[in-house]
Motif scaffolding. Structure first.
Motif, PDB file in Angstrom:
ATOM      1  N   ASP A 368      14.770   6.162  -8.462  1.00  0.00           N
ATOM      2  CA  ASP A 368      13.340   5.918  -8.646  1.00  0.00           C
ATOM      3  C   ASP A 368      13.038   5.004  -9.830  1.00  0.00           C
ATOM      4  O   ASP A 368      11.901   4.931 -10.287  1.00  0.00           O
ATOM      5  CB  ASP A 368      12.544   7.224  -8.825  1.00  0.00           C
ATOM      6  N   GLY A 440       6.769   0.471  -7.755  1.00  0.00           N
ATOM      7  CA  GLY A 440       7.194  -0.276  -6.576  1.00  0.00           C
ATOM      8  C   GLY A 440       6.979  -1.769  -6.685  1.00  0.00           C
ATOM      9  O   GLY A 440       7.292  -2.508  -5.744  1.00  0.00           O
ATOM     10  N   ARG A 444       8.549  -4.660  -4.106  1.00  0.00           N
ATOM     11  CA  ARG A 444       7.666  -5.435  -3.227  1.00  0.00           C
ATOM     12  C   ARG A 444       7.851  -6.925  -3.447  1.00  0.00           C
ATOM     13  O   ARG A 444       7.883  -7.697  -2.504  1.00  0.00           O
ATOM     14  CB  ARG A 444       6.207  -5.030  -3.447  1.00  0.00           C
ATOM     15  N   THR A 451      11.045   0.066   0.652  1.00  0.00           N
ATOM     16  CA  THR A 451      11.193   0.834  -0.588  1.00  0.00           C
ATOM     17  C   THR A 451       9.879   0.909  -1.338  1.00  0.00           C
ATOM     18  O   THR A 451       9.526   1.953  -1.908  1.00  0.00           O
ATOM     19  CB  THR A 451      12.282   0.204  -1.469  1.00  0.00           C
ATOM     20  N   PHE A 452       9.129  -0.198  -1.361  1.00  0.00           N
ATOM     21  CA  PHE A 452       7.820  -0.169  -2.015  1.00  0.00           C
ATOM     22  C   PHE A 452       6.932   0.897  -1.397  1.00  0.00           C
ATOM     23  O   PHE A 452       6.333   1.717  -2.112  1.00  0.00           O
ATOM     24  CB  PHE A 452       7.119  -1.521  -1.908  1.00  0.00           C
ATOM     25  N   LEU A 455       8.048   4.471  -2.311  1.00  0.00           N
ATOM     26  CA  LEU A 455       7.684   4.840  -3.685  1.00  0.00           C
ATOM     27  C   LEU A 455       6.179   5.050  -3.814  1.00  0.00           C
ATOM     28  O   LEU A 455       5.719   6.022  -4.439  1.00  0.00           O
ATOM     29  CB  LEU A 455       8.131   3.741  -4.645  1.00  0.00           C
TER      30      LEU A 455
END
Length: 645
Positions: A368, A440, A444, A451-452, A455
């Motif tokens: 994270d 994120g 991005r 993944t963005f 999160l």
């Protein structure tokens, strides 16, 4: 003779223009579907042209006045020429009006010609060098042809020889300015640009609005492309926007990557997308190439991959996403959107994020945070500060979003300073602690939309458990994402940058401040605070409250030079001839300032990475904390105690 030739030439040019318009429209429509307000956009277009576009153009007074004269004269002259010479309405008043329009256009064209005598390097040459001649020919030919209509010369003046010469001049002018608008050439920007303003992908930018958040991908649709692989993967109005480019090179002049010698030129990138739309090579591009990459080596087509065809991957990864190109573009083209769309394909479909990009994305998924640090250490920097966790308190006035600067020893000084400011002002605040995840932003910008969104959704779910009035962050990147990009995923919050919040505290009399005793100070505008969110004054208000007179850099405010730290650029690390932060430090040293005030952890890191000797770098929160005196309430209590004693 002239009365016969002119209508033929005019209507033939108009017919060809209409055919070209249809062909061009269907070429744009090869792109993906996009929702636009068809009629509303067309109705709004004149105002967007006269107000929003000219707000940008007016920054250059010379070209603004030239454009008003040339473009305004041309539109009026074209309409009147069709009425007077096309439909044969030889009315003296109309003739005089047409003469005035032609004269206005001719004067404007003279200034266009003067500018092209020694054009700046950013301007494209090639076909653009003939444009002044075409403008002059159009206006002069119609001016002379209209003199008899205005009653200034007899109808048979000059005979058939003059008529033939004027017909040739008119043919030249209408070829360039009428059907050249739709078939290609320098005037193409007028047709495509008008429709681009009407059906812009960010209509909210007009009327003084601001729209800078990236558009979310629909990851739930298995048939939707993950980013842009080929030109037709762009939305059709993005393709229209590319076609509107006037090749003025203002984006090129503003781009920090281009100045640093990295293989990116935003103007050429847009022109490469135009080449890809129609199919062909970049051999005819008449502007500055990508640094280190000669013109003529790239080609592509509407259904062919862009990367390694039209452009190299390094070109896309050179971008810092600073939006300097977008801010300067008089046609309001969205360069950064296009770059991130293409990055998304490389990251999500190809797994081709260069250098440390893949490692950072893996870290975000596993821990994270982009550095791969143990998430349990997120609050180690505040072990002695007795911070209140929102999970214990459940509600507060201010949620302090710490960000991943919590793992950076240098940025921890900024965080501690801001906590001291909050406590001095008796602000009711709390932090999420171990519940906070990376915002994120980096994922991005590197194109990892999956993944963005993962999160962001986890953060939104966490925030939904608590009650707070505002979120405040010392990081403009987190601030921007939370404020402008979480909304599309269901997270709508009031978010402030810490400089704005400190300015509010000072204005409300909640901070008892001394005066700055150090040397002269300049202020570096972070891209994600300034160009992305329009906040230029609050940091300067805070500095003025400390008794600091800011020594402004030449490139400040909306024209501030990027530090080089945005868009994942330090992670992808594309080499150039020099480093962007080194160029920024040159700007700083020109002011003679001994200290640089900043408002972003990435700016701090990039500028402190410049080899000494150089000015000291301090965050605004640190400068405020340095001069904090006892709070007014504490002083009053102390006075009461002293009086009682």
């Amino acid at each position: 003779m002239l009365n016969t030739l002119l209508p033929i030439l005019l209507f033939a040019a108009l017919l060809l223009a209409v055919i070209g318009a249809g062909k061009r429209f269907f070429m744009w429509r090869r792109g993906r579907a996009a929702q636009v307000d068809w009629l509303g956009g067309l109705l709004a277009m004149p105002k967007r042209y006269m107000v929003d576009l000219h707000h940008v153009v007016a920054r250059d007074k010379y070209i603004a006045n030239t454009h008003v004269a040339t473009a305004g004269g041309f539109v009026l002259a074209a309409v009147l020429a069709i009425v007077v010479h096309g439909f044969g309405m030889h009315n003296r008043i109309l003739g005089v009006a047409l003469l005035g329009a032609c004269a206005l256009m001719f004067v404007g064209a003279l200034f266009v010609a003067k500018r092209r005598l020694k054009p700046p390097s950013r301007l494209s040459k090639g076909p653009w060098m003939r444009l002044p001649k075409s403008l002059l020919m159009f206006s002069a030919s119609f001016f002379i042809a209209t003199l008899p209509v205005a009653g200034i010369l007899p109808a048979d003046f000059g005979g058939w020889i003059l008529a033939l010469v004027l017909a040739i001049g008119v043919a030249w002018g209408v070829s360039e300015l009428f059907f050249g608008m739709t078939w290609g050439g320098p005037m193409k920007h007028a047709f495509a640009g008008a429709l681009h303003l009407a059906w812009h992908r960010r209509a909210e930018r007009f009327g003084g609005g601001r729209s800078t958040g990236l558009k979310a991908l629909d990851l739930s649709n298995p048939n939707a492309p993950l980013g842009v692989e080929k030109p037709t993967d762009f939305t059709w109005n993005q393709l229209l926007g590319f076609d509107a480019c006037v090749q003025c090179g203002k984006c090129e002049a503003a781009c920090p990557a281009f100045a640093a010698g990295q293989p990116l030129n935003p103007k050429k990138l847009i022109q490469d997308m135009v080449v890809g739309l129609a199919g062909g090579t970049d051999a005819k591009f008449a502007g500055s190439p990508y640094p280190g990459k000669p013109v003529g080596e790239h080609s592509g087509g509407p259904h062919q991959p862009i990367v390694n065809g039209l452009v190299d991957a390094d070109t896309l990864w050179s971008c810092t996403t600073c939006r300097a190109c977008v801010e300067e573009c008089p046609m309001m083209i969205e360069h950064v959107d296009a770059i991130v769309d293409m990055r998304r394909h490389l990251t999500l479909e190809k797994g081709a994020t260069p250098n440390k990009g893949a490692e950072v994305l893996d870290n975000l998924i596993a821990t994270d945070n982009p550095g791969g640090f143990n998430p349990g250490g997120r609050l180690n920097w505040a072990a002695d500060l007795n911070l209140t966790l929102l999970s214990d308190k459940k509600n507060c006035d201010v949620l302090f979003w710490v960000g991943d600067g919590a793992f950076d020893m240098r940025n921890q000084r900024t965080l501690r300073a801001f906590v001291n400011v909050l406590k001095a002002a008796n602000v009711d605040f709390a932090v999420l602690g171990l519940e906070e995840r990376d915002s994120g932003d980096v994922a991005r910008r590197l194109g990892d939309e999956a993944t963005f969104q993962s999160l962001a959704k986890r953060n939104i779910a966490t925030l939904g458990k608590y009650s707070f009035k505002r979120i405040v962050s010392c990081d403009p990147h987190s601030f921007h994402v939370l404020k402008n990009e979480y909304g599309a995923l269901g997270g709508n919050y009031e978010v402030l940058h810490h400089s704005t919040f400190i300015a509010e505290l000072i204005a409300a009399g909640k901070l008892n401040l001394g005066q700055h005793k150090g040397g002269s100070v300049t202020y570096h505008d972070p891209c994600y605070l300034g160009r992305y969110n329009g906040e230029y004054e609050a940091p300067r208000d805070v500095l003025r409250a400390l008794g600091i007179e800011v020594k402004e850099m030449q490139r400040s405010g909306f024209r501030s030079r990027c530090c080089g730290g945005g868009g994942g650029a330090p992670i992808t690390d594309i080499p150039g001839k020099q480093r962007i932060p080194d160029m920024r430090m040159v700007d700083i040293k020109e002011t003679g300032a001994e200290l640089v005030a900043v408002g972003c952890p990435q700016c701090t890191a990039m500028l402190e990475g410049v080899v000494e000797p150089r000015p000291q770098i301090k965050d605004i929160a640190e400068l405020v904390a340095d001069v904090l005196l006892e709070a007014p309430a504490a002083v009053a209590v102390k006075r009461v105690v002293e009086e009682v004693q």
